[in-house]
Motif scaffolding. Sequence first.
Motif, PDB file in Angstrom:
ATOM      1  N   PRO A 131       0.822  -1.217   0.000  1.00 17.35           N
ATOM      2  CA  PRO A 131       0.000   0.000   0.000  1.00 17.35           C
ATOM      3  C   PRO A 131       0.850   1.258   0.000  1.00 17.35           C
ATOM      4  O   PRO A 131       1.854   1.353   0.714  1.00 17.35           O
ATOM      5  CB  PRO A 131      -0.822  -0.128   1.287  1.00 17.35           C
ATOM      6  CG  PRO A 131      -0.019  -1.043   2.161  1.00 17.35           C
ATOM      7  CD  PRO A 131       0.646  -2.009   1.232  1.00 17.35           C
ATOM      8  N   VAL A 132       0.452   2.215  -0.803  1.00 14.52           N
ATOM      9  CA  VAL A 132       1.180   3.475  -0.908  1.00 14.52           C
ATOM     10  C   VAL A 132       0.981   4.284   0.367  1.00 14.52           C
ATOM     11  O   VAL A 132      -0.127   4.417   0.876  1.00 14.52           O
ATOM     12  CB  VAL A 132       0.697   4.258  -2.138  1.00 14.52           C
ATOM     13  CG1 VAL A 132       1.323   5.647  -2.164  1.00 14.52           C
ATOM     14  CG2 VAL A 132       1.018   3.494  -3.419  1.00 14.52           C
ATOM     15  N   GLY A 133       2.071   4.797   0.900  1.00 14.03           N
ATOM     16  CA  GLY A 133       2.005   5.626   2.090  1.00 14.03           C
ATOM     17  C   GLY A 133       1.852   4.863   3.389  1.00 14.03           C
ATOM     18  O   GLY A 133       1.696   5.463   4.453  1.00 14.03           O
ATOM     19  N   GLN A 134       1.931   3.538   3.311  1.00 14.34           N
ATOM     20  CA  GLN A 134       1.821   2.696   4.501  1.00 14.34           C
ATOM     21  C   GLN A 134       2.902   1.628   4.459  1.00 14.34           C
ATOM     22  O   GLN A 134       3.527   1.387   3.432  1.00 14.34           O
ATOM     23  CB  GLN A 134       0.450   2.021   4.567  1.00 14.34           C
ATOM     24  CG  GLN A 134      -0.734   2.960   4.534  1.00 14.34           C
ATOM     25  CD  GLN A 134      -2.036   2.196   4.466  1.00 14.34           C
ATOM     26  OE1 GLN A 134      -2.249   1.214   5.193  1.00 14.34           O
ATOM     27  NE2 GLN A 134      -2.925   2.623   3.574  1.00 14.34           N
ATOM     28  N   GLU A 135       3.078   0.959   5.602  1.00 13.84           N
ATOM     29  CA  GLU A 135       4.033  -0.145   5.651  1.00 13.84           C
ATOM     30  C   GLU A 135       3.498  -1.324   4.850  1.00 13.84           C
ATOM     31  O   GLU A 135       2.287  -1.607   4.856  1.00 13.84           O
ATOM     32  CB  GLU A 135       4.266  -0.563   7.107  1.00 13.84           C
ATOM     33  CG  GLU A 135       5.328  -1.636   7.255  1.00 13.84           C
ATOM     34  CD  GLU A 135       5.581  -2.008   8.710  1.00 13.84           C
ATOM     35  OE1 GLU A 135       6.754  -2.106   9.089  1.00 13.84           O
ATOM     36  OE2 GLU A 135       4.595  -2.180   9.464  1.00 13.84           O
TER      37      GLU A 135
END
Length: 271
Positions: A131-135
């Motif tokens: 996921p973009v912007g997440q781990e």
Amino acid sequence: MNRRTLLAAGSVLAGTVTAGVASQPPGNDRLLAAARAPSDTGEAETQTERLLTDTDHETPLYEIDSPRDGPTAMVFGGVHGDERSGVTVAREVVDWRPDAGTLVVVPETNRVAVENNEREGPDGDLNRMFPVGQESTTELARGIWDAVERREPDVVLDLHRSLGIYGFHREYVGQAIFHSPDARGDELADALDADGVPWYLPFHRFTARETDLSSPLLFQKAARELESTAYLFETTEFLLDRETRVELTRLATAHVLAMHGLLEVEAGGAE
């Protein structure tokens, strides 16, 4: 396209392909020779790293450094373990020699899935775990992403295979190139059509589609978070034999490396 039209088109293609698909398309000898030949600037240096050591997911990463400065490109095979053309070509690319920059290859990204010849590994679909912007959401995905982050690649290429054709079979995405906004997707599609798609397979001409970088796919995360120029390449099993799928994947990889400055092609070859 309704079902009757689809079946009729499939029958026509099947008739034309019977005598043709087993013989390989012309290809691009100069381009592939450039990929395989040592650089004029000296011997490249290859280093091997083990990702996710001491786990079930342990898999090799190969880093090939040209003596000449240039961009870093990462090539991934086996994100989906049953998509063998990407695995086959990524294993070959380990022996390619860039003319400039650094070539990083992970041939069996999802090693357990590759060994089992299955699309997914024990934790599910690896290409939905970034996921973009997440781990990244699993141990395997975090290990792969850590390797990407440490290298900050200029170019990312993820090699896949679908069962049908994008825009022809509703649920499939074969013969397509999905890419970040700054990529050269249309140019890549045109080059592959010229080099690898014979006249008798008009439905197999490649489609380039810019992605909005919003899905949890590896190449999209690289484009969004690292500003990499990123491609997801899809060939198809529909009416193509294994050797043709491998050749198209091989050509796609070489074209991407040439377009982004890692390979130099002699005059008269593809750039």
